[in-house]
Design a protein around this motif. Sequence first.
Motif, PDB file in Angstrom:
ATOM      1  N   ALA A  53       0.850  -1.190   0.000  1.00  0.00           N
ATOM      2  CA  ALA A  53       0.000   0.000   0.000  1.00  0.00           C
ATOM      3  C   ALA A  53       0.888   1.243   0.000  1.00  0.00           C
ATOM      4  N   VAL A  54       1.835   1.252  -0.915  1.00  0.00           N
ATOM      5  CA  VAL A  54       2.771   2.375  -1.023  1.00  0.00           C
ATOM      6  C   VAL A  54       2.309   3.320  -2.126  1.00  0.00           C
ATOM      7  N   GLY A  55       2.903   4.500  -2.185  1.00  0.00           N
ATOM      8  CA  GLY A  55       2.477   5.517  -3.129  1.00  0.00           C
ATOM      9  C   GLY A  55       2.799   5.179  -4.576  1.00  0.00           C
ATOM     10  N   THR A  56       1.921   5.598  -5.473  1.00  0.00           N
ATOM     11  CA  THR A  56       2.169   5.496  -6.919  1.00  0.00           C
ATOM     12  C   THR A  56       1.870   6.855  -7.553  1.00  0.00           C
ATOM     13  N   PRO A  57       2.643   7.876  -7.210  1.00  0.00           N
ATOM     14  CA  PRO A  57       2.371   9.224  -7.733  1.00  0.00           C
ATOM     15  C   PRO A  57       2.644   9.316  -9.225  1.00  0.00           C
ATOM     16  N   SER A  58       2.167  10.394  -9.836  1.00  0.00           N
ATOM     17  CA  SER A  58       2.471  10.612 -11.247  1.00  0.00           C
ATOM     18  C   SER A  58       3.966  10.851 -11.406  1.00  0.00           C
ATOM     19  N   ARG A  59       4.550  10.195 -12.392  1.00  0.00           N
ATOM     20  CA  ARG A  59       5.976  10.341 -12.635  1.00  0.00           C
ATOM     21  C   ARG A  59       6.246  11.660 -13.346  1.00  0.00           C
ATOM     22  N   ARG A  60       7.223  12.375 -12.861  1.00  0.00           N
ATOM     23  CA  ARG A  60       7.539  13.670 -13.461  1.00  0.00           C
ATOM     24  C   ARG A  60       7.969  13.492 -14.916  1.00  0.00           C
ATOM     25  N   GLY A  61       7.442  14.349 -15.743  1.00  0.00           N
ATOM     26  CA  GLY A  61       7.868  14.366 -17.130  1.00  0.00           C
ATOM     27  C   GLY A  61       6.916  13.698 -18.092  1.00  0.00           C
ATOM     28  N   ASP A  62       6.285  12.572 -17.669  1.00  0.00           N
ATOM     29  CA  ASP A  62       5.433  11.870 -18.636  1.00  0.00           C
ATOM     30  C   ASP A  62       4.057  11.491 -18.106  1.00  0.00           C
ATOM     31  N   GLY A  63       3.807  11.646 -16.813  1.00  0.00           N
ATOM     32  CA  GLY A  63       2.477  11.356 -16.275  1.00  0.00           C
ATOM     33  C   GLY A  63       2.205   9.899 -15.960  1.00  0.00           C
ATOM     34  N   ARG A 101      -8.647 -12.240 -13.839  1.00  0.00           N
ATOM     35  CA  ARG A 101      -7.221 -12.225 -14.121  1.00  0.00           C
ATOM     36  C   ARG A 101      -6.610 -10.981 -13.491  1.00  0.00           C
ATOM     37  N   ILE A 102      -5.332 -11.037 -13.211  1.00  0.00           N
ATOM     38  CA  ILE A 102      -4.692  -9.920 -12.515  1.00  0.00           C
ATOM     39  C   ILE A 102      -4.721  -8.642 -13.360  1.00  0.00           C
ATOM     40  N   GLU A 103      -4.576  -8.757 -14.679  1.00  0.00           N
ATOM     41  CA  GLU A 103      -4.629  -7.566 -15.537  1.00  0.00           C
ATOM     42  C   GLU A 103      -6.001  -6.900 -15.473  1.00  0.00           C
ATOM     43  N   THR A 104      -7.041  -7.711 -15.413  1.00  0.00           N
ATOM     44  CA  THR A 104      -8.400  -7.171 -15.362  1.00  0.00           C
ATOM     45  C   THR A 104      -8.629  -6.398 -14.070  1.00  0.00           C
ATOM     46  N   ALA A 105      -8.175  -6.959 -12.953  1.00  0.00           N
ATOM     47  CA  ALA A 105      -8.341  -6.271 -11.666  1.00  0.00           C
ATOM     48  C   ALA A 105      -7.633  -4.932 -11.670  1.00  0.00           C
ATOM     49  N   GLU A 106      -6.428  -4.907 -12.222  1.00  0.00           N
ATOM     50  CA  GLU A 106      -5.676  -3.650 -12.273  1.00  0.00           C
ATOM     51  C   GLU A 106      -6.410  -2.605 -13.107  1.00  0.00           C
ATOM     52  N   LEU A 107      -6.993  -3.036 -14.212  1.00  0.00           N
ATOM     53  CA  LEU A 107      -7.662  -2.089 -15.101  1.00  0.00           C
ATOM     54  C   LEU A 107      -9.013  -1.641 -14.558  1.00  0.00           C
ATOM     55  N   ILE A 108      -9.684  -2.489 -13.790  1.00  0.00           N
ATOM     56  CA  ILE A 108     -10.980  -2.119 -13.210  1.00  0.00           C
ATOM     57  C   ILE A 108     -10.854  -0.836 -12.402  1.00  0.00           C
ATOM     58  N   LYS A 109      -9.813  -0.747 -11.568  1.00  0.00           N
ATOM     59  CA  LYS A 109      -9.662   0.437 -10.711  1.00  0.00           C
ATOM     60  C   LYS A 109      -9.500   1.702 -11.548  1.00  0.00           C
ATOM     61  N   TYR A 110      -8.649   1.654 -12.549  1.00  0.00           N
ATOM     62  CA  TYR A 110      -8.434   2.827 -13.393  1.00  0.00           C
ATOM     63  C   TYR A 110      -9.685   3.179 -14.186  1.00  0.00           C
ATOM     64  N   ALA A 111     -10.346   2.170 -14.720  1.00  0.00           N
ATOM     65  CA  ALA A 111     -11.547   2.428 -15.505  1.00  0.00           C
ATOM     66  C   ALA A 111     -12.651   3.044 -14.651  1.00  0.00           C
ATOM     67  N   ASP A 142      -4.788   9.087 -11.585  1.00  0.00           N
ATOM     68  CA  ASP A 142      -5.244   7.852 -12.213  1.00  0.00           C
ATOM     69  C   ASP A 142      -5.730   8.075 -13.641  1.00  0.00           C
ATOM     70  N   THR A 143      -6.414   9.189 -13.878  1.00  0.00           N
ATOM     71  CA  THR A 143      -6.831   9.478 -15.253  1.00  0.00           C
ATOM     72  C   THR A 143      -5.610   9.697 -16.141  1.00  0.00           C
ATOM     73  N   LEU A 144      -4.608  10.388 -15.615  1.00  0.00           N
ATOM     74  CA  LEU A 144      -3.399  10.642 -16.402  1.00  0.00           C
ATOM     75  C   LEU A 144      -2.640   9.344 -16.670  1.00  0.00           C
ATOM     76  N   ALA A 145      -2.510   8.501 -15.653  1.00  0.00           N
ATOM     77  CA  ALA A 145      -1.805   7.226 -15.840  1.00  0.00           C
ATOM     78  C   ALA A 145      -2.537   6.326 -16.829  1.00  0.00           C
ATOM     79  N   LEU A 146      -3.869   6.308 -16.764  1.00  0.00           N
ATOM     80  CA  LEU A 146      -4.640   5.501 -17.712  1.00  0.00           C
ATOM     81  C   LEU A 146      -4.440   6.011 -19.137  1.00  0.00           C
TER      82      LEU A 146
END
Length: 439
Positions: A83-93, A203-213, A271-275
């Motif tokens: 449960a660590v941070g996943t901030p937007s990466r500088r430069g590319d989002g 599937r693990i990919e689906t779970a990851e995408l559900i949150k962003y979607a 999350d919108t930017l990362a997606l």
Amino acid sequence: MRIAMVGAGYVGLVSGACFAEFGVDVCILDTDATKIEALRAGRIPIYEPGLDALVQENARDGRLRFTTDLAEAVEGADAVFLAVGTPSRRGDGHADLSFVFAAAEQVARAARGPLVLVTKSTVPVGTGRRVQEIVRAARPDLSIEVASNPEFLREGSAIGDFMRPDRVVIGTMEGEGGERAMTVLRRLYRPLNLIEVPILATRIETAELIKYAANAFLATKITFINEIADLCERVGADVHDVARGMGLDGRIGRKFLHAGPGFGGSCFPKDTLALARTAQDAGAPVRLVETTIAVNEARKASMAERVIAACGGSVAGKTIAVLGLTFKPETDDMRDAASLVVVPRLAEAGAQIRAFDPAGMGHAKPMLPGSVQYATSALDAATGADALVLLTEWNEFRALSPQRLRQAMRGHVLLDLRNVYDPEAMRAAGFHYASIGRP
């Protein structure tokens, strides 16, 4: 069962305390020794209603512990949550996954037996596969199964969201290892069976995408109703009635159709930017999400221009009272709050700012111009002000007497950017009142 939670931030602390309330033995790890000492002493580093009592009760009963020692945290754990941070990466989002990858490797090296390693942090699709490669390289001798269990916690109501969720999403790898991980996670969430919470196994990919979607869709709803609000102002319609007429349609729903100064906080902006970046890299761009991001950023800047226009085209030398600084009520979170755009713009235009927020002023001070004055109450902020701007809809602001506000102020301009007040009552009190999307 026993679990470890890596990260004592918002998600880790709330999730750990709620799992402890389920009867699970929870150890929360963080590298910040000061934070851990505060938690051991019963001091909560974030503002979240009910969290202090929940943490203190479970710590007292021995179900919740805090440590800076990774080996201690993972000893005997059935599952370890990242449960660590996943901030937007500088430069590319893109989401910065360096904390996730580092924590995964450290957990693998510290493990003394088989366990399930679960990403609770919001991570882009494909992260779980990469984490699996990292832990296998670090500990080829040990069975560590990787899973995704995204959180859907709203700041201000996070405990209720965890204890009575709409759904629980669990994503696992294919094969026997994935089945073992699913079994462990279903056991952890067994208390929710009593209230028949749906558990979605994917599937693990689906779970990851559900949150962003999900977050992108909600952000799009907010941005959509904000643009409709602008249209309402031009044609004489009322956005409240438009939103109600839309929301009564079961296919649409009423939530997230509240016009305002744009979305902020710890999730929607990043999350919108990362997606958007993930989709671009995959060759399947999400144009709606890209537009949502652009429109939302422009909207925050336009709110400051509304204030300046309502003050006759200039705020130079005028005192502006600002009520609410956090991105939403019932939190002290200032991340991507509209105030971070509106207040500096007004200060640059020559305004003197007097601000009040029930919980966010401590975090706001290092983020806003040094010239901002901080009041002790809403009425204190309004006293002698030429104009008042409501930016965050805290309940205590809803109860303010229009007459007392008007008497306290020098001027008569009131901009309600959350549509909290009754226009007729405010005008009857002598205000030049303006709101969002209402005639």
